[in-house]
Every structure is written in structure tokens, then in C-alpha cells.
Write a protein that holds these residues in place. Sequence first.
Motif, PDB file in Angstrom:
ATOM      1  N   SER A  55      -4.360  -9.054  17.357  1.00 37.75           N
ATOM      2  CA  SER A  55      -3.997  -9.407  15.995  1.00 37.75           C
ATOM      3  C   SER A  55      -3.857 -10.911  15.826  1.00 37.75           C
ATOM      4  CB  SER A  55      -2.666  -8.742  15.612  1.00 37.75           C
ATOM      5  OG  SER A  55      -2.747  -7.348  15.649  1.00 37.75           O
ATOM      6  N   LEU A  56      -4.076 -11.359  14.615  1.00 37.19           N
ATOM      7  CA  LEU A  56      -3.838 -12.748  14.219  1.00 37.19           C
ATOM      8  C   LEU A  56      -3.366 -12.744  12.774  1.00 37.19           C
ATOM      9  CD1 LEU A  56      -6.816 -14.979  15.489  1.00 37.19           C
ATOM     10  CD2 LEU A  56      -4.415 -15.160  16.160  1.00 37.19           C
ATOM     11  N   VAL A  84     -13.811 -11.312   2.182  1.00 31.28           N
ATOM     12  CA  VAL A  84     -12.953 -10.522   3.068  1.00 31.28           C
ATOM     13  C   VAL A  84     -11.893  -9.780   2.257  1.00 31.28           C
ATOM     14  CG1 VAL A  84     -11.294 -10.607   4.957  1.00 31.28           C
ATOM     15  CG2 VAL A  84     -13.318 -12.096   5.004  1.00 31.28           C
ATOM     16  N   ALA A  85     -11.116 -10.525   1.476  1.00 37.27           N
ATOM     17  CA  ALA A  85     -10.029  -9.909   0.716  1.00 37.27           C
ATOM     18  C   ALA A  85      -9.600 -10.853  -0.397  1.00 37.27           C
ATOM     19  CB  ALA A  85      -8.836  -9.592   1.621  1.00 37.27           C
ATOM     20  N   ALA A  86      -8.932 -10.302  -1.381  1.00 36.09           N
ATOM     21  CA  ALA A  86      -8.410 -11.102  -2.481  1.00 36.09           C
ATOM     22  C   ALA A  86      -7.079 -10.532  -2.936  1.00 36.09           C
ATOM     23  CB  ALA A  86      -9.400 -11.155  -3.641  1.00 36.09           C
ATOM     24  N   ILE A  87      -6.316 -11.368  -3.624  1.00 32.13           N
ATOM     25  CA  ILE A  87      -5.046 -10.922  -4.200  1.00 32.13           C
ATOM     26  C   ILE A  87      -4.866 -11.641  -5.525  1.00 32.13           C
ATOM     27  CG2 ILE A  87      -3.732 -12.674  -2.898  1.00 32.13           C
ATOM     28  CD1 ILE A  87      -1.457 -10.541  -2.736  1.00 32.13           C
ATOM     29  N   THR A  88      -4.532 -10.889  -6.547  1.00 30.27           N
ATOM     30  CA  THR A  88      -4.332 -11.491  -7.852  1.00 30.27           C
ATOM     31  C   THR A  88      -3.029 -12.286  -7.892  1.00 30.27           C
ATOM     32  OG1 THR A  88      -3.309  -9.446  -8.620  1.00 30.27           O
ATOM     33  CG2 THR A  88      -5.671  -9.727  -9.064  1.00 30.27           C
ATOM     34  N   TRP A  89      -2.917 -13.126  -8.912  1.00 28.88           N
ATOM     35  CA  TRP A  89      -1.726 -13.977  -8.993  1.00 28.88           C
ATOM     36  C   TRP A  89      -0.471 -13.115  -9.101  1.00 28.88           C
ATOM     37  CZ3 TRP A  89       1.585 -13.657 -13.112  1.00 28.88           C
ATOM     38  CH2 TRP A  89       1.112 -12.983 -14.235  1.00 28.88           C
ATOM     39  N   SER A  90      -0.592 -11.948  -9.751  1.00 27.84           N
ATOM     40  CA  SER A  90       0.558 -11.064  -9.947  1.00 27.84           C
ATOM     41  C   SER A  90       0.740 -10.073  -8.812  1.00 27.84           C
ATOM     42  CB  SER A  90       0.390 -10.292 -11.253  1.00 27.84           C
ATOM     43  OG  SER A  90      -0.779  -9.490 -11.189  1.00 27.84           O
ATOM     44  N   GLU A  91      -0.156 -10.120  -7.828  1.00 23.98           N
ATOM     45  CA  GLU A  91      -0.119  -9.230  -6.659  1.00 23.98           C
ATOM     46  C   GLU A  91      -0.349  -7.768  -7.023  1.00 23.98           C
ATOM     47  OE1 GLU A  91       3.018 -10.251  -3.724  1.00 23.98           O
ATOM     48  OE2 GLU A  91       3.730 -11.646  -5.264  1.00 23.98           O
ATOM     49  N   ASN A  92      -0.921  -7.498  -8.184  1.00 27.80           N
ATOM     50  CA  ASN A  92      -1.121  -6.095  -8.568  1.00 27.80           C
ATOM     51  C   ASN A  92      -2.485  -5.558  -8.177  1.00 27.80           C
ATOM     52  OD1 ASN A  92      -2.712  -7.432 -10.389  1.00 27.80           O
ATOM     53  ND2 ASN A  92      -1.939  -6.390 -12.194  1.00 27.80           N
ATOM     54  N   GLY A 123      -8.210  -1.335   5.911  1.00 26.54           N
ATOM     55  CA  GLY A 123      -7.399  -0.591   6.863  1.00 26.54           C
ATOM     56  C   GLY A 123      -7.001  -1.397   8.079  1.00 26.54           C
ATOM     57  N   ARG A 124      -7.613  -2.564   8.280  1.00 24.72           N
ATOM     58  CA  ARG A 124      -7.282  -3.413   9.431  1.00 24.72           C
ATOM     59  C   ARG A 124      -6.631  -4.722   8.991  1.00 24.72           C
ATOM     60  NH1 ARG A 124     -11.213  -5.472  12.504  1.00 24.72           N
ATOM     61  NH2 ARG A 124     -12.783  -5.497  10.836  1.00 24.72           N
ATOM     62  N   SER A 176      -6.358  -5.003  14.867  1.00 25.07           N
ATOM     63  CA  SER A 176      -7.496  -4.283  15.455  1.00 25.07           C
ATOM     64  C   SER A 176      -8.774  -5.112  15.365  1.00 25.07           C
ATOM     65  CB  SER A 176      -7.683  -2.933  14.757  1.00 25.07           C
ATOM     66  OG  SER A 176      -6.527  -2.152  14.845  1.00 25.07           O
ATOM     67  N   LEU A 177      -8.665  -6.345  15.764  1.00 24.70           N
ATOM     68  CA  LEU A 177      -9.789  -7.268  15.625  1.00 24.70           C
ATOM     69  C   LEU A 177     -10.964  -6.853  16.503  1.00 24.70           C
ATOM     70  CD1 LEU A 177      -7.785 -10.564  15.377  1.00 24.70           C
ATOM     71  CD2 LEU A 177      -9.493  -9.808  13.718  1.00 24.70           C
TER      72      LEU A 177
END
Length: 123
Positions: free
Chosen positions: A16-17, A47-55, A65-66, A84-85
Motif C-alpha cells: 500500500s501507499l 484514476v479517480a476524482a472527488i467533487t468539491w462537496s465530496e458527494n 475497490g483498491r 493491493s498494488l
Amino acid sequence: VQLQASGGGLVQAGGSLKLSCAGSGRTFSTYDMGWFRQAPGKEREFVAAITWSENNTPYADSVKGRFTISRDNAKNMVYLQMNSLKPEDTAVYYCAAGRPRSSYSKLSEYTYWGQGTLVTVSS
């Protein structure tokens, strides 16, 4: 907005990292944030994103899942917990800030980019 990614390194497969992205500026919390990666000889990919409101936290199928994306707006920080790299996760990882209109996975939707941090997963 200026972004600084950190936390990369060498890890064995299955390990993990946790990557961190520090943002500057008073408007950081108003931006959606994304993590992208670029492996040697390949194009940069979402890879991934997150909105400003985290919703909303969309992920690429290859990491679902990893990996877990999170943010702390009070500290102007975004994180990417990678578990689980696999050797195929080896890449330079970039954080980005933007206000995507059509897709969180498009590079062109992000305005600001960090310098990248190298993750190497050995088999």
C-alpha cells in the motif's frame, strides 16, 4: 491554485501507499480534484476524482475497490490511498484541479496540475 503531489515510492506487489496532494489558494475547496497517472510510454490516464462537496467519487475500473480518494478542504489536501498494488500500477501520479462539465475522466476538464510523484510497484 498550485498543487504539490507527494508520497510516491517503491513498494512490493500487494502493498500500500498513500499519495497526498497539497493545494494552495483560498479557492481550493471549490474545485473538483482528480488523480491521473502516466506509465512509461503510455498516455496519461484517469484514476479517480472527488467533487468539491465530496458527494461523488468516480474511479477507473482498473483501480475500483483498491484505491480510495478523499479530501480535507480545511487543510487544502487531497489523498489517494492505494491498496493491493500491482506492477501495472507503476506510473507517475498527478493530481489536478478543475470544474469538469462533461466528464471527470477527461484531462482537458482540469485546469491546474501538480508536478507528479513516481510510484513503482515491484513484482
